[in-house]
Design a protein around this motif. Structure first.
Motif, PDB file in Angstrom:
ATOM      1  N   GLN A   1       0.789  -1.779  10.070  1.00  0.00           N
ATOM      2  CA  GLN A   1       2.151  -1.389   9.669  1.00  0.00           C
ATOM      3  C   GLN A   1       2.663  -2.477   8.726  1.00  0.00           C
ATOM      4  OE1 GLN A   1       4.144   1.327  10.601  1.00  0.00           O
ATOM      5  NE2 GLN A   1       5.581   0.482   9.099  1.00  0.00           N
ATOM      6  N   PRO A   2       2.810  -2.200   7.415  1.00  0.00           N
ATOM      7  CA  PRO A   2       3.275  -3.263   6.513  1.00  0.00           C
ATOM      8  C   PRO A   2       4.781  -3.475   6.651  1.00  0.00           C
ATOM      9  CG  PRO A   2       2.938  -1.253   5.300  1.00  0.00           C
ATOM     10  CD  PRO A   2       2.555  -0.959   6.707  1.00  0.00           C
ATOM     11  N   TYR A   3       5.246  -4.633   6.161  1.00  0.00           N
ATOM     12  CA  TYR A   3       6.694  -4.893   6.103  1.00  0.00           C
ATOM     13  C   TYR A   3       7.305  -3.977   5.048  1.00  0.00           C
ATOM     14  CZ  TYR A   3       6.408  -9.091   8.968  1.00  0.00           C
ATOM     15  OH  TYR A   3       6.245  -9.946   9.997  1.00  0.00           O
ATOM     16  N   PRO A   4       8.612  -3.712   5.111  1.00  0.00           N
ATOM     17  CA  PRO A   4       9.241  -2.918   4.049  1.00  0.00           C
ATOM     18  C   PRO A   4       8.971  -3.547   2.683  1.00  0.00           C
ATOM     19  CG  PRO A   4      10.786  -3.271   5.838  1.00  0.00           C
ATOM     20  CD  PRO A   4       9.568  -4.059   6.164  1.00  0.00           C
TER      21      PRO A   4
ATOM     22  N   ASP B   1       1.149  -6.276   1.241  1.00  0.00           N
ATOM     23  CA  ASP B   1       0.465  -5.463   2.254  1.00  0.00           C
ATOM     24  C   ASP B   1       0.290  -6.230   3.555  1.00  0.00           C
ATOM     25  OD1 ASP B   1      -1.413  -7.309   1.572  1.00  0.00           O
ATOM     26  OD2 ASP B   1      -3.052  -5.875   1.272  1.00  0.00           O
ATOM     27  N   TYR B   2       0.985  -7.356   3.694  1.00  0.00           N
ATOM     28  CA  TYR B   2       0.777  -8.149   4.899  1.00  0.00           C
ATOM     29  C   TYR B   2       1.229  -7.363   6.129  1.00  0.00           C
ATOM     30  CZ  TYR B   2      -0.325 -12.337   7.416  1.00  0.00           C
ATOM     31  OH  TYR B   2      -0.940 -13.222   8.256  1.00  0.00           O
ATOM     32  N   PRO B   3       0.453  -7.345   7.218  1.00  0.00           N
ATOM     33  CA  PRO B   3       0.803  -6.480   8.352  1.00  0.00           C
ATOM     34  C   PRO B   3       1.983  -7.016   9.137  1.00  0.00           C
ATOM     35  CG  PRO B   3      -1.137  -7.747   8.883  1.00  0.00           C
ATOM     36  CD  PRO B   3      -0.832  -8.051   7.448  1.00  0.00           C
ATOM     37  N   LYS B   4       2.786  -6.075   9.634  1.00  0.00           N
ATOM     38  CA  LYS B   4       3.913  -6.445  10.508  1.00  0.00           C
ATOM     39  C   LYS B   4       3.390  -6.459  11.931  1.00  0.00           C
ATOM     40  CE  LYS B   4       8.668  -5.139  11.417  1.00  0.00           C
ATOM     41  NZ  LYS B   4       9.702  -4.165  11.093  1.00  0.00           N
ATOM     42  N   LEU B   5       3.188  -7.660  12.462  1.00  0.00           N
ATOM     43  CA  LEU B   5       2.623  -7.801  13.808  1.00  0.00           C
ATOM     44  C   LEU B   5       3.745  -7.894  14.827  1.00  0.00           C
ATOM     45  CD1 LEU B   5      -0.036 -10.431  12.760  1.00  0.00           C
ATOM     46  CD2 LEU B   5      -0.471  -8.051  13.301  1.00  0.00           C
TER      47      LEU B   5
ATOM     48  N   PRO C   1       0.828  -1.216   0.000  1.00  0.00           N
ATOM     49  CA  PRO C   1       0.000   0.000   0.000  1.00  0.00           C
ATOM     50  C   PRO C   1       0.858   1.260   0.000  1.00  0.00           C
ATOM     51  CG  PRO C   1       0.032  -0.967   2.174  1.00  0.00           C
ATOM     52  CD  PRO C   1       0.843  -1.871   1.310  1.00  0.00           C
ATOM     53  N   LYS C   2       0.587   2.148  -0.966  1.00  0.00           N
ATOM     54  CA  LYS C   2       1.405   3.357  -1.077  1.00  0.00           C
ATOM     55  C   LYS C   2       0.660   4.607  -0.630  1.00  0.00           C
ATOM     56  CE  LYS C   2       4.677   1.623  -4.367  1.00  0.00           C
ATOM     57  NZ  LYS C   2       4.641   0.932  -5.649  1.00  0.00           N
TER      58      LYS C   2
END
Lengths: 118, 173
Positions: free
Chosen positions: B63-66, B73-77, B42-43
């Motif tokens: 918060q997505p991964y770099p 767009d997988y979330p950084k948990l 996601p931009k």
């Protein structure tokens, strides 16, 4: 002579366990020392398959003991005397080695003293 | 995710048939990789909001991964292992300590109770463990090297063998 401390007392003359004696075996004796004699030949020991580590000056007692064991196989208590003879011989052998060690130590101490005096 | 697919089938868009097949294949095989594939990175803020909603998160906690890690767009948990979670909480799935529709960590395979817990707090601090280890091993080594110079054995000369020169008793001939 300090059994607990082992060869620690001979450190000052750089003498340790299982070292070879370095002096002439006759040094300091008023008489001619008797030679140790081997009572059994190498060929006999080999044919009896006695391992080389056991081919020492007590090997003939070991041979008697093994012959006795072979003859009396399950009744090994019958070989108690042969075993006793062998163990006694080994003990005397060990005592002789201890005496050689002490002799070597004293001769080295004496040598040091003479060198220091000169 | 299954409910999303079902909604799409009902609304009858152009992918309806494909999604319907996907649902049946998923029921039969329990997995169908393209359905689990995350969307593109996601931009814009709108894309971020949409991605957060897709994974059931608020925009603040999403918060997505770099982008170069390739997780889309997988979330950084947060890295919380199952062992660090409250064992008394009534989870929907107590085996995995997980609630229904709770987003799964990208590296969830390693965070199980049987594997690794990166958020574990050791009972004995790591510095103390290292101190004890190095103290014991280093102390033993120091003792070993210090005692190298104080070696002694039994007070005997080497074993006398017949083939090894002449040997003498301490008695006269």
């Amino acid at each position: 002579m300090g059994q607990m401390m082992g060869s620690y007392g001979a450190r000052n003359v750089d003498l340790y366990m299982d070292d070879e004696p370095t002096f002439n075996p006759q040094t300091g004796f008023s008489f001619n020392r008797k030679e140790r004699e081997m009572k059994i030949s190498e060929a006999e020991l080999m044919s009896a398959k006695i391992p080389p580590v056991y081919r020492d000056y007590c090997a003939h007692y070991l041979m008697d003991y093994q012959v006795c064991r072979y003859k009396n196989m399950p009744m090994l208590y019958r070989c108690a005397h042969e075993k006793h003879n062998y163990m006694n011989c080994e003990q005397q052998d060990y005592v002789l080695r201890m005496k050689e060690f002490e002799r070597e130590r004293r001769l080295r101490v004496r040598e040091q003293r003479l060198v220091g005096a000169a | 995710m299954a409910s999303n697919l079902l909604k799409k089938v009902v609304s009858g868009n152009s992918h309806g048939i494909r999604n319907a097949v996907g649902i049946f294949m998923n029921a039969a095989r329990n997995h169908w990789n393209y359905q689990y594939k995350p969307g593109p990175y996601p931009k814009t803020p709108e894309e971020r909001a949409r991605a957060a909603q897709k994974y059931g998160l608020t925009v603040e906690e999403y918060q997505p991964y770099p982008e170069d890690m390739g997780y889309g767009d997988y979330p950084k948990l947060p890295d919380i292992g199952a062992d660090s979670k409250d064992p008394h909480y009534p989870y929907d799935c107590p085996e995995l300590k997980r609630n229904f529709n709770e987003p799964v960590h990208a590296r969830a395979e390693i965070f199980g109770e049987d594997r690794y817990d990166p958020s574990m707090r050791p009972r004995i601090p790591l510095a103390q463990q290292w101190t004890w280890f190095l103290g014991v091993v280093g102390g033993s080594l120091a003792l070993y090297f210090y005692l190298e110079d104080y070696k002694f054995g039994r007070p005997v000369t080497c074993k006398q063998y017949p083939g090894n020169g002449t040997h003498y008793l301490f008695t006269p001939k």
